[in-house]
Scaffold this active site. Sequence first.
Site, mmCIF file in Angstrom:
data_model
loop_
_atom_site.group_PDB
_atom_site.id
_atom_site.type_symbol
_atom_site.label_atom_id
_atom_site.label_comp_id
_atom_site.label_asym_id
_atom_site.label_seq_id
_atom_site.Cartn_x
_atom_site.Cartn_y
_atom_site.Cartn_z
ATOM 1 C CG LEU A 100 42.626 94.922 51.436
ATOM 2 C CD1 LEU A 100 43.941 95.241 50.706
ATOM 3 C CD2 LEU A 100 41.847 96.199 51.645
ATOM 4 C CG ASP A 101 36.696 94.994 48.448
ATOM 5 O OD1 ASP A 101 36.909 95.363 47.244
ATOM 6 O OD2 ASP A 101 35.982 95.679 49.148
ATOM 7 C CE LYS A 102 37.883 89.020 40.970
ATOM 8 N NZ LYS A 102 36.924 88.179 40.336
ATOM 9 C CB SER A 104 39.794 96.853 47.884
ATOM 10 O OG SER A 104 38.758 97.472 48.041
ATOM 11 N NE ARG A 186 34.971 98.058 47.606
ATOM 12 C CZ ARG A 186 35.321 98.829 46.801
ATOM 13 N NH1 ARG A 186 34.422 99.448 45.978
ATOM 14 N NH2 ARG A 186 36.569 98.478 46.303
#
Length: 235
Positions: A100-102, A104, A186
Site C-alpha cells: 500500500l503506498d505511503k 494510503s 490514483r
Amino acid sequence: MEKVRLNKYLSTQGVCSRREADRYIDEGKVTVNGHIAMMGEKVDGTEEICFDGKPVSSAEEKKVVLAMNKPTGVVCSSKEKDNIIDYLKYPQRVYPVGRLDKDSTGLILLTNDGELMNEILKARNYHEKEYEVRVSKRITADFIRGMSQGVWLEELGVKTRPCKVKKIDAYTFRIILTQGLNRQIRRMCAYFDYRVVTLKRIRIMNIELGELKEGEWREVKGRELKELRGGVAHD
C-alpha cells in the site's frame, strides 16, 4: 535433502516471494557459503545462506498470517525508513504481502509463509482487493462507468482490467480490483481529472479490515485462515 532453486528456498523460509527473491539475488544481496548467489542456484538448506548480511534460518517456524491496518506515512518496503516491519515489531520475521503506498491506509497482510505470499500476489489468480476512496470533486455516472470499464494508463503502458465500482456518497466510492498496478487507483482517478483525498483498503480476498484501528493488527486463524488458504489452493 533434495536441492531446490534458491528463490524457492527463500520463499519457503518466509524471506520474500520468489519474484522478490530473484530481484534480491540479481542485486547481490544473497550469499551462499560466503559467495554472492547466482540466479538459478540450487540449495538444500545445509548451506550458510544470508540475506542482506543476515543468516536465513532453516528451522521450522510457525507459519503466521497477520492482518494490519497500515497507518498513513508507513511504507511497505523493508528497505526504507518508517517501514512497516519496524513499525510492527513482531517477534517473528514477517513480510508484507504486496504493498500500500505511503499515503494510503487500510488492510495489508504480513506473513512468514513465502509460498502463500507468492500465490496471493500472482496477478493471474484474479484475487479481489476492495478499497474505499474519497476524491476531490463530485462523482458522476460517467466517472463510475469509465472506471469500471478499464482505464488506459499511459505511464504504465497498460489498460486496467474491468472492475466493480459503486458510489457511496457524493465524494466517496468503493472499488474492487483483481490486479495491483503501481498506484493504480490514483492513476485511474487522475485519468478522469479526479484527485484521491483518502484511500483505504478494506478487504483482501476473504480477509476484511473490520474494526481494526490504524496501527492495530490481529492474527488470521481458524476458519478465516482456512478459507484464505483454500482460495489460493484452487487457483
